[in-house]
Each structure stands twice: as structure tokens, then as C-alpha cells.
Write a protein that holds these residues in place. Structure first.
Motif, PDB file in Angstrom:
ATOM      1  N   THR A  51      48.916   7.471  60.566  1.00 10.11           N
ATOM      2  CA  THR A  51      49.551   8.277  59.515  1.00 10.11           C
ATOM      3  C   THR A  51      49.095   7.741  58.162  1.00 10.11           C
ATOM      4  OG1 THR A  51      51.493   6.870  59.183  1.00 10.11           O
ATOM      5  CG2 THR A  51      51.639   8.524  60.954  1.00 10.11           C
ATOM      6  N   THR A  52      49.516   8.448  57.111  1.00  7.65           N
ATOM      7  CA  THR A  52      49.199   7.972  55.758  1.00  7.65           C
ATOM      8  C   THR A  52      49.717   6.542  55.571  1.00  7.65           C
ATOM      9  OG1 THR A  52      49.155  10.211  54.874  1.00  7.65           O
ATOM     10  CG2 THR A  52      49.601   8.445  53.307  1.00  7.65           C
ATOM     11  N   ALA A  53      50.926   6.258  56.067  1.00 11.60           N
ATOM     12  CA  ALA A  53      51.498   4.909  55.886  1.00 11.60           C
ATOM     13  C   ALA A  53      50.729   3.847  56.672  1.00 11.60           C
ATOM     14  CB  ALA A  53      52.970   4.909  56.298  1.00 11.60           C
ATOM     15  N   THR A  54      50.291   4.164  57.897  1.00  9.30           N
ATOM     16  CA  THR A  54      49.570   3.121  58.673  1.00  9.30           C
ATOM     17  C   THR A  54      48.211   2.842  58.036  1.00  9.30           C
ATOM     18  OG1 THR A  54      48.491   4.612  60.286  1.00  9.30           O
ATOM     19  CG2 THR A  54      50.718   3.838  60.830  1.00  9.30           C
ATOM     20  N   THR A  57      48.836   0.865  54.829  1.00 13.72           N
ATOM     21  CA  THR A  57      49.217  -0.530  55.101  1.00 13.72           C
ATOM     22  C   THR A  57      47.984  -1.354  55.478  1.00 13.72           C
ATOM     23  OG1 THR A  57      51.391   0.212  55.824  1.00 13.72           O
ATOM     24  CG2 THR A  57      50.722  -1.991  56.515  1.00 13.72           C
ATOM     25  N   THR A  81      49.393   9.881  46.947  1.00 11.54           N
ATOM     26  CA  THR A  81      49.133  10.707  48.133  1.00 11.54           C
ATOM     27  C   THR A  81      49.643  12.129  47.926  1.00 11.54           C
ATOM     28  OG1 THR A  81      49.284  10.814  50.547  1.00 11.54           O
ATOM     29  CG2 THR A  81      51.294  10.151  49.386  1.00 11.54           C
ATOM     30  N   PRO A  84      52.256  12.657  52.227  1.00  8.92           N
ATOM     31  CA  PRO A  84      53.161  11.570  52.596  1.00  8.92           C
ATOM     32  C   PRO A  84      53.606  11.692  54.053  1.00  8.92           C
ATOM     33  CG  PRO A  84      54.314  13.222  51.275  1.00  8.92           C
ATOM     34  CD  PRO A  84      52.861  13.618  51.291  1.00  8.92           C
ATOM     35  N   ASP A  85      54.035  10.579  54.640  1.00 12.78           N
ATOM     36  CA  ASP A  85      54.552  10.627  56.012  1.00 12.78           C
ATOM     37  C   ASP A  85      55.746  11.576  56.112  1.00 12.78           C
ATOM     38  OD1 ASP A  85      52.679   8.676  56.543  1.00 12.78           O
ATOM     39  OD2 ASP A  85      54.033   7.472  57.769  1.00 12.78           O
ATOM     40  N   ASN A  86      56.615  11.521  55.103  1.00 15.33           N
ATOM     41  CA  ASN A  86      57.816  12.359  55.072  1.00 15.33           C
ATOM     42  C   ASN A  86      57.993  12.888  53.657  1.00 15.33           C
ATOM     43  OD1 ASN A  86      58.459   9.773  56.941  1.00 15.33           O
ATOM     44  ND2 ASN A  86      59.288  11.641  57.832  1.00 15.33           N
ATOM     45  N   THR A  91      56.178   7.129  50.720  1.00 11.25           N
ATOM     46  CA  THR A  91      55.368   6.375  51.682  1.00 11.25           C
ATOM     47  C   THR A  91      55.192   4.927  51.211  1.00 11.25           C
ATOM     48  OG1 THR A  91      54.298   8.428  52.334  1.00 11.25           O
ATOM     49  CG2 THR A  91      53.147   6.401  52.904  1.00 11.25           C
ATOM     50  N   LYS A  94      57.498   2.620  52.887  1.00  8.77           N
ATOM     51  CA  LYS A  94      57.131   2.273  54.271  1.00  8.77           C
ATOM     52  C   LYS A  94      56.102   1.143  54.272  1.00  8.77           C
ATOM     53  CE  LYS A  94      57.211   5.615  57.655  1.00  8.77           C
ATOM     54  NZ  LYS A  94      56.792   6.859  58.340  1.00  8.77           N
ATOM     55  N   ASP A 108      55.752   6.715  45.133  1.00  5.15           N
ATOM     56  CA  ASP A 108      54.517   7.484  45.272  1.00  5.15           C
ATOM     57  C   ASP A 108      54.244   8.268  43.980  1.00  5.15           C
ATOM     58  OD1 ASP A 108      54.596   6.662  47.893  1.00  5.15           O
ATOM     59  OD2 ASP A 108      54.915   8.657  48.752  1.00  5.15           O
TER      60      ASP A 108
END
Ligand code: COA
Length: 325
Positions: A51-54, A57, A81, A84-86, A91, A94, A108
Motif C-alpha cells: 500500500t502507499t503506507a508500506t 515506510t 500523496t 492515501p491508504d484511507n 497515511t 501510519k 499528509d
């Protein structure tokens, strides 16, 4: 006073490579058409669990390792971004949790393909106020998840990925000598009247769906070259340097023809322009930090070099930043 210093860079890409031929098996396009019109040969596409967050990170960890600093020293995370994840929370929060540096500032920014320039300027400004000592500035996207995979005019252009930099606040009393390290000058712009040329046809408050990317490519192209050439000129004048002083230009990687046309308009030698679009396609907010990281790690961009970052995206938004590494 000179701006924040860049301590390190990092990037991350999904595992899966998708070639132009792979796309030609799904929509009416060809490797020849895509290469000729855009320079793109392949792109990375996020798979299950990515995902965008992984990606953000992983890029952040790589930047921290490159800078040789611990995550616990990061008091500010600004993540650019459009994917975003949500819808919320940001994000960036996260990423903060994954890095274990909770308690500082994390949010963000949404400026689509110019997002990294907006995030960098925001982080630099906050660092100068003393809000934090060190920041992570991240551009991360999974654009593949907002593409209409039936629309050959957009789905061939984009890819997924993330890039990050570690920034440190300028030392108190630092001079504004452009030969010293740090962000020297930044200019940002937006023109909301151009909304319909590049946008997503959905969102929480309009359709309650995520929506898909829609673009009038030819008109975006025309605006991009003019806007980018203008903002680069503004930053060069503001910094009091000349075009020939700039060692490297790290542009947003939308299209090889936009990069060539902008460089030609300003008289920048093509060998000074970092190009990764053939490998990554357009990764939106991730593209500038991703290209910067590639060129630092392969030894082209070195400490002491004068580097121009620039981008343009939906909104329209656009901007440029001159940094001494
Ligand atoms: N494969 C094959 N043919 C395609 C195609 C594809 N993937 N996408 C479009 N075409 C066709 C069009 O349908 C059109 O056909 P027609 O003449 O029969 O109507 C023809 O190719 C020319 O389309 P056009 O849109 O005029 O091409 P172009 O030379 O402007 O190139 C872009 C299209 C999108 C590559 C180009 O406009 C571009 O790069 N724009 C900027 C986009 C961008 O960077 N956006 C992000 C900014 S952040």
C-alpha cells in the motif's frame, strides 16, 4: 537565512514489474506507441499487501539509514500523496506508527504530482520555526488503484512507488550563502481554474467512491512546459544563480518529451537532467524523491552539488526548489 539541510534519501518500489507489452495484452496500445509518446518502457505496480503506507515506510527507513539517524530523532513527517491508504487518518500517521516515533507532527499534503515540492516547502518552513529538529518528507503513491484500466489514454502512463528524504533544521545564525548546504529557494503555485484538465472523478464528499484519473493529455502537456519553465526561472532569479550553475535537474517524471521540452526552453543541457520515467513511469508525488535517490545512489548527484527539483500536477499545482546538497 539558508534553509533546512538534506541528510539522506531513500526509495521503495513494489515487487511487480509491468511492461508495455503486458499492457498491450489488456488494452489497445503498443510498446512502440508508449515509448515514442512518453519514453516509458515499464512501471512497478503494487500487489497484495503493498500500500502507499508500506511503500512510504520502506522509503523512509532507507532514507533514515542513508542519513545515519534514528527514527526517534524525527519530530515531523510530511507525506505527499493522492492515494492515501484511507480517507483518514493521514497515511503519515501510519508511517509514524510503523517507525515507532510517535508524538511528533505527522500529516499528509495533497498536491498530486507536485506533492513532494509542497511537502518539502511545508517541512522546511516548519523546521525553520523550531517546530521540530528533523523531518521525514515522503512522496508515496499507489496510482494503479485509481486508474481506469480500460482507458488506454491514462493507464499506460502511471506507476507506483515511494521516495523519502531526511531534512534537518538549519543551524541558528546559518548564513544565506548559496555555497553552503541547504534549501536555497522554493516557489509554489496553483491554478484551480484548470481542474478539469487533470482530476479524479470521485471522492468521499461527491460520489462516495474513490474514482478514476481523467486527463486531457495534450492540454496538460502544453501547460506543463510553460509553467515549469516559468517556475524554474523564478527560483533561479530568487536564488541569484544562473542556469549554468545548476549541476542537476531532478524533474517530476511524467513524460520524457515534457522533460526534453522544458530543458530546451531554459537552455539546460540534457545530460544534467535525471530521467527515470522509462523505468518507473509517472509515480506522481513519489517521482521526484525516487529519481533523486536513484541519482544519488548511482553516484551522479554528490554532496555539494546544486540540485533543482521541479514538478507539476493536477489542480493545476506546480513548483520548484533549489537545494545545495
Ligand atoms: N496507445 C495507442 N494509442 C493511443 C494511446 C495508447 N495508450 N493513448 C492515446 N492514443 C491515441 C489517441 O486515441 C489518438 O488517436 P486518434 O488520433 O485516432 O484520436 C492518438 O493516439 C493521439 O492522441 P493524443 O492524446 O493527441 O496523443 P499525444 O501525442 O498528445 O500523446 C500523451 C498523449 C498522454 C502521451 C501526451 O499528451 C502527454 O504526455 N501529456 C501529458 C500527460 C501528463 O504527463 N500528465 C501528467 C502530468 S502530472
Amino acid at each position: 537565512m539558508s534553509g533546512s539541510r538534506l541528510l539522506g534519501t531513500g526509495s521503495a518500489l513494489p515487487a511487480q514489474v509491468v511492461t508495455n507489452d503486458d499492457l498491450a495484452a489488456r488494452v489497445d496500445t503498443s510498446d512502440e506507441w508508449i515509448i515514442e509518446r512518453t519514453g516509458i518502457r515499464q512501471r512497478y505496480i503494487a500487489g497484495e499487501g503493498e500500500t502507499t503506507a508500506t511503500l512510504a515506510t520502506a522509503a523512509a527507513r532507507a532514507a533514515l539509514a542513508d542519513a545515519g539517524v534514528d527514527a526517534s530523532s524525527i519530530g515531523l513527517i510530511v507525506l505527499a500523496t493522492a492515494t492515501p491508504d484511507n480517507t483518514f487518518p493521514a497515511t503519515a500517521t501510519k508511517v509514524q506508527a510503523a517507525l515507532g516515533c510517535n508524538g511528533g507532527v505527522a500529516f499528509d499534503v495533497a498536491a498530486v504530482c507536485s506533492g513532494f515540492l509542497y511537502a518539502l516547502a511545508t517541512a522546511d518552513s516548519l523546521l525553520r520555526t523550531g517546530m521540530a529538529k528533523r523531518a521525514l518528507v515522503i512522496g508515496a503513491e499507489t496510482f494503479s488503484r485509481i486508474l481506469d484500466w480500460e482507458d488506454r489514454t491514462t493507464c499506460v502512463l502511471f506507476g507506483d512507488g515511494a521516495g523519502a528524504v531526511v531534512l534537518e533544521a538549519p543551524e541558528a545564525g546559518a548564513s544565506d550563502d548559496p555555497s553552503g548546504p541547504g534549501i536555497i529557494a522554493t516557489r509554489l503555485h496553483a491554478d484551480g481554474a484548470q481542474h478539469d484538465l487533470l482530476y479524479v472523478d470521485g471522492g468521499p464528499s461527491t460520489t462516495q467512491t474513490v474514482g478514476h484519473v481523467r486527463m486531457k493529455g495534450r492540454e496538460v502537456f502544453r501547460h506543463a512546459v510553460v509553467n515549469l519553465a516559468d517556475v524554474l526561472q523564478e527560483v533561479i532569479e530568487e536564488a541569484g544563480v544562473s542556469v549554468s550553475d545548476v549541476d542537476w535537474v531532478v524533474p517530476h517524471q511524467a513524460n520524457a518529451r515534457i522533460l526534453d521540452a522544458t530543458a530546451r526552453k531554459l537552455g539546460i543541457a540534457p545530460e544534467k537532467v535525471i530521467v527515470t520515467v522509462h523505468e518507473h513511469a509517472n509515480t506522481s508525488a513519489a517521482s521526484v524523491p525516487l529519481a533523486l535517490d536513484v541519482a544519488r545512489k548511482d553516484g551522479r548527484i554528490k554532496s555539494g552539488d546544486l540540485v533543482m527539483l521541479e514538478a507539476m500536477g493536477g489542480g493545476f499545482t506546480w513548483g520548484a526548489s533549489l537545494i545545495r546538497l
